[in-house]
Design a protein around this motif. Structure first.
Motif, PDB file in Angstrom:
ATOM      1  N   SER A  99       6.003   3.494   0.346  1.00  0.00           N
ATOM      2  CA  SER A  99       5.138   2.500   0.974  1.00  0.00           C
ATOM      3  C   SER A  99       4.561   3.011   2.292  1.00  0.00           C
ATOM      4  O   SER A  99       5.219   3.750   3.025  1.00  0.00           O
ATOM      5  CB  SER A  99       5.948   1.231   1.234  1.00  0.00           C
ATOM      6  OG  SER A  99       5.170   0.304   1.958  1.00  0.00           O
ATOM      7  N   ASN A 100       3.337   2.602   2.592  1.00  0.00           N
ATOM      8  CA  ASN A 100       2.744   2.874   3.910  1.00  0.00           C
ATOM      9  C   ASN A 100       3.121   1.791   4.925  1.00  0.00           C
ATOM     10  O   ASN A 100       2.873   1.952   6.127  1.00  0.00           O
ATOM     11  CB  ASN A 100       1.215   2.913   3.816  1.00  0.00           C
ATOM     12  CG  ASN A 100       0.709   4.057   2.969  1.00  0.00           C
ATOM     13  OD1 ASN A 100       1.486   4.899   2.522  1.00  0.00           O
ATOM     14  ND2 ASN A 100      -0.594   4.108   2.747  1.00  0.00           N
ATOM     15  N   LEU A 101       3.665   0.690   4.419  1.00  0.00           N
ATOM     16  CA  LEU A 101       3.896  -0.465   5.287  1.00  0.00           C
ATOM     17  C   LEU A 101       5.268  -0.362   5.965  1.00  0.00           C
ATOM     18  O   LEU A 101       6.241   0.047   5.336  1.00  0.00           O
ATOM     19  CB  LEU A 101       3.808  -1.749   4.472  1.00  0.00           C
ATOM     20  CG  LEU A 101       2.536  -1.935   3.644  1.00  0.00           C
ATOM     21  CD1 LEU A 101       2.553  -3.264   2.906  1.00  0.00           C
ATOM     22  CD2 LEU A 101       1.286  -1.837   4.531  1.00  0.00           C
ATOM     23  N   ARG A 119       0.884  -1.173   0.000  1.00  0.00           N
ATOM     24  CA  ARG A 119       0.000   0.000   0.000  1.00  0.00           C
ATOM     25  C   ARG A 119       0.915   1.214   0.000  1.00  0.00           C
ATOM     26  O   ARG A 119       1.889   1.254   0.750  1.00  0.00           O
ATOM     27  CB  ARG A 119      -0.875   0.039   1.256  1.00  0.00           C
ATOM     28  CG  ARG A 119      -2.012  -0.966   1.259  1.00  0.00           C
ATOM     29  CD  ARG A 119      -3.028  -0.635   2.362  1.00  0.00           C
ATOM     30  NE  ARG A 119      -2.411  -0.565   3.676  1.00  0.00           N
ATOM     31  CZ  ARG A 119      -2.375   0.533   4.437  1.00  0.00           C
ATOM     32  NH1 ARG A 119      -2.917   1.663   4.008  1.00  0.00           N
ATOM     33  NH2 ARG A 119      -1.807   0.508   5.626  1.00  0.00           N
TER      34      ARG A 119
END
Lengths: 152, 152
Positions: A148-150, A125
């Motif tokens: 990335s959001n992760l 994500r």
């Protein structure tokens, strides 16, 4: 006569403000629709796995800013970048425009993306900012930065 | 008479093009200087370790897009983000503007950053795009996205 003119001026001002207001609202919605339409083409092209066609959606002097490497400048480098990503298993991307702001032939988009492998398993994500340039009437990606959001 | 007018028109056109050209060049240089000046303040404020003062350089509805987490929205969240970074050892940042483009009270900056700990050891090399908004005559960071150039 003076007061009549003054009243006419006030009404003209109100009418202008009203029309301008509508135009602005339309403009904001319109650019979001235009960018979303351009993103549909990006997403569909991405899913075909054709890095050459994907790169054609960028301006000639575009730059991509991926995590973990230096700035990717120009079409040849961008094509190689996306080709490598696809060969590494990237199969599909989804894009959601959170905001789009137009300044003439320039648009600034903020959005969120999801990346999937060819079997549909979500790999990442992410969030992004794309600076778009309208070239010969077509919105093209000009500056494309994402991360990335992760947690890594 | 006709040809004299035509020649005058051509010269007027050339003069306009010349002046416009200079204005454009000045404008491009000028916005780069303005953004670089704003960055000097950002860098100096960062080095003081004052997350509140650093956050004051952002617009009220600013967003920061760091790798590894969701979008950081608004001043409270941005302050907490930078405070955490400083507490984790971020001591100094350097910023190099690669390009700056102005659209009225909006500017788009592409740049490179280096991050150091409090002892001056380099922790990271990064690239970024900042969308600036001019608020009451002051350029403020509005959208701030960056990622590392280093392999993870």
């Amino acid at each position: 006569m003076k007061s009549k003119l003054a009243i006419a001026a006030v009404f003209a001002g109100l009418a202008t403000a009203y029309v301008t207001g509508i135009r602005h609202a339309d403009g904001a919605e319109n650019i979001q629709r235009q960018i979303e339409a351009a993103n549909v083409i990006f997403v569909e092209t991405f899913a075909t796995g054709d890095a050459v066609a994907l790169t054609a959606l960028y301006t000639d002097d575009a730059q991509v800013f991926p995590t973990g490497i230096d700035i990717v400048s120009g079409k040849k480098a961008i094509e190689a970048y996306w080709k490598a990503g696809m060969q590494a298993g990237l199969g599909k991307i989804t894009l959601t425009t959170l905001e789009a702001e137009q300044h003439g032939d320039t648009a600034i988009e903020v959005g969120q993306a999801e990346l999937f492998d060819t079997k549909g398993t979500r790999l990442d994500r992410a969030k992004y900012i794309v600076v778009w340039k309208r070239v010969d009437g077509v919105w093209k990606l000009h500056r494309d930065i994402f991360n990335s959001n992760l947690p890594s």
